[in-house]
Design an enzyme around this catalytic site. Structure first.
Site, PDB file in Angstrom:
ATOM      1  N   GLY A   1       0.830  -1.207   0.000  1.00  0.00           N
ATOM      2  CA  GLY A   1       0.000   0.000   0.000  1.00  0.00           C
ATOM      3  C   GLY A   1       0.859   1.249   0.000  1.00  0.00           C
TER       4      GLY A   1
ATOM      5  N   ASP B   1      -3.951  -4.005  -9.053  1.00  0.00           N
ATOM      6  CA  ASP B   1      -4.090  -4.357 -10.479  1.00  0.00           C
ATOM      7  C   ASP B   1      -3.238  -3.416 -11.341  1.00  0.00           C
ATOM      8  OD1 ASP B   1      -6.001  -6.072  -9.464  1.00  0.00           O
ATOM      9  OD2 ASP B   1      -7.630  -4.644  -9.832  1.00  0.00           O
TER      10      ASP B   1
HETATM   11  P1  ADP Z   1      -3.615  -4.371  -3.417  1.00  0.00           P
HETATM   12  O1  ADP Z   1      -4.604  -3.444  -4.087  1.00  0.00           O
HETATM   13  O2  ADP Z   1      -3.342  -5.612  -4.209  1.00  0.00           O
HETATM   14  O3  ADP Z   1      -3.905  -4.626  -1.964  1.00  0.00           O
HETATM   15  P2  ADP Z   1      -1.669  -2.394  -2.565  1.00  0.00           P
HETATM   16  O4  ADP Z   1      -2.726  -1.766  -1.706  1.00  0.00           O
HETATM   17  O5  ADP Z   1      -0.435  -2.870  -1.893  1.00  0.00           O
HETATM   18  O6  ADP Z   1      -2.216  -3.575  -3.475  1.00  0.00           O
HETATM   19  O7  ADP Z   1      -1.284  -1.290  -3.673  1.00  0.00           O
HETATM   20  C1  ADP Z   1      -0.440  -1.550  -4.754  1.00  0.00           C
HETATM   21  C2  ADP Z   1       0.453  -0.357  -4.994  1.00  0.00           C
HETATM   22  O8  ADP Z   1      -0.347   0.831  -5.203  1.00  0.00           O
HETATM   23  C3  ADP Z   1       1.346  -0.006  -3.806  1.00  0.00           C
HETATM   24  O9  ADP Z   1       2.509  -0.795  -3.800  1.00  0.00           O
HETATM   25  C4  ADP Z   1       1.591   1.480  -4.074  1.00  0.00           C
HETATM   26  O10 ADP Z   1       2.505   1.666  -5.135  1.00  0.00           O
HETATM   27  C5  ADP Z   1       0.222   1.955  -4.565  1.00  0.00           C
HETATM   28  N1  ADP Z   1      -0.614   2.366  -3.416  1.00  0.00           N
HETATM   29  C6  ADP Z   1      -1.608   1.687  -2.822  1.00  0.00           C
HETATM   30  N2  ADP Z   1      -2.145   2.382  -1.788  1.00  0.00           N
HETATM   31  C7  ADP Z   1      -1.456   3.539  -1.726  1.00  0.00           C
HETATM   32  C8  ADP Z   1      -1.514   4.700  -0.892  1.00  0.00           C
HETATM   33  N3  ADP Z   1      -2.395   4.803   0.110  1.00  0.00           N
HETATM   34  N4  ADP Z   1      -0.633   5.704  -1.124  1.00  0.00           N
HETATM   35  C9  ADP Z   1       0.262   5.625  -2.131  1.00  0.00           C
HETATM   36  N5  ADP Z   1       0.356   4.565  -2.975  1.00  0.00           N
HETATM   37  C10 ADP Z   1      -0.473   3.538  -2.777  1.00  0.00           C
END
Ligand code: ADP
Length: 312
Positions: free
Chosen positions: A226, A256
């Site tokens: 995230g 995604d």
């Molecule tokens: P998923 O949707 O599979 O749970 P993540 O939440 O880890 O995946 O998000 C994937 C990528 O998107 C992260 O590694 C980051 O690059 C970006 N991202 C997700 N949430 C945030 C956030 N709150 N702030 C900044 N970038 C984010």
């Protein structure tokens, strides 16, 4: 060209309503209906980045036709296998200042015959694709080993597979002999898989975990974290990827979008650092947009330059 596989796509319907009244009538003026499912988010982001992509999977009934027509209208190449059942709707009610109530249909029940038909369909599709992404849940009725058999087929044809799945279907692949080239679990998915409770200050534990037999044979593992970026294992090397603080509008579909980044940069033959940076950039660009599975390509270079990759 990247081929995206979505076995259980959906028509994502969004109902913005000021206040959700339970056991009463709720009227909605501005409905949005978008081709959805994780793999179709990957597809859209690749298309927005100008990277050649074709979407496949199963579509059926009127909803299936609606999705195919919408992809065509948006100039997105697609070639789905038809099924007898009806593709599902997934409804998100956006209400009461930021609350989101979802109703997700399970989707049509398929059989092993549908999988065999899809494998034949894939054979005809695969000539100009180097990278294949497989995303999301398995359709009901398909054996838990379905992703494994697709990966076996794709590996035999020399394709690099990126698998973004979770739970039993991911585990079935990890314990099999047919490994994808890359996976992109988030921390929760890794915890579910391994039964370990992990936190971001336990990167040493994460490293040890990725050395275990469960992850053997997978070249590229990117654990997305995230807002905290990612932790990755590529071959025998480990990387910590940090991202800039940004203004998050809607984080749904970020995973995604990072898969789209992996696919795009791998197909372009970029360095490991650049592949990780591309994945992070597309993930964070998606969080800056209200729509799920959307990025503003014009902002790519600015944010790409702000992502930091360190070998650890
Ligand atoms: P998923 O949707 O599979 O749970 P993540 O939440 O880890 O995946 O998000 C994937 C990528 O998107 C992260 O590694 C980051 O690059 C970006 N991202 C997700 N949430 C945030 C956030 N709150 N702030 C900044 N970038 C984010």
């Amino acid at each position: 060209m990247v081929l995206t596989i979505t076995l259980n796509p959906s028509l994502d319907i969004s109902y913005p309503i000021e206040h959700l009244k339970i056991n009463d009538v709720n009227r909605c003026q501005e409905v949005s209906k978008t081709a959805g499912g994780k793999g179709l988010n990957v597809t859209r982001v690749l298309h927005q980045m100008g990277h050649p992509v074709c979407a496949t999977g199963f579509l059926g009934g009127n909803i299936g036709r609606f999705i195919a027509d919408q992809l065509t209208e948006n100039g997105i190449q697609h070639d789905f296998q038809s099924i007898a059942g009806e593709t599902r709707n997934c409804i998100a009610i956006l209400h009461d200042e930021g609350a989101q109530t979802e109703i997700l249909e399970g989707g049509p029940v398929l059989s092993e015959c549908d999988l065999v038909a899809f494998e034949e369909h894939l054979n005809g599709l695969l000539t100009d694709h180097d990278i294949v992404t497989i995303s999301g849940s398995l359709s009901k009725g398909l054996p838990q080993t379905s992703y494994q058999s697709l990966i076996a087929q794709l590996n035999k044809m020399g394709k690099k597979v990126i698998l973004d799945s979770s739970g039993a279907s991911l585990e079935a692949v990890l314990v099999s002999k047919d490994k994808p080239y890359a996976i992109k679990p988030n921390l929760t998915e890794i915890e579910e898989l391994t039964g370990e409770k992990l936190s971001l200050d336990q990167l040493a534990e994460l490293k040890t975990l990725l050395m275990t037999e469960l992850f053997e044979g997978i070249e590229f593992i990117m654990i997305s974290l995230g807002a905290e970026g990612a932790f990755a294992k590529v071959g025998a090397d480990y990387y910590r990827v940090s991202i800039p603080k940004i203004n998050v509008v809607n984080p749904v579909g970020s995973g995604d979008s990072s898969v789209a980044g992996l696919a795009m940069a791998l197909e372009q033959g970029k360095s490991v650092e650049a592949v990780l940076k591309t994945a992070m950039t597309l993930g964070l660009l998606n969080t800056m947009e209200a729509k799920t599975g959307y990025v503003d390509a014009a902002k790519f270079q600015t944010y790409f330059d702000l992502v930091d990759v360190k070998k650890v």
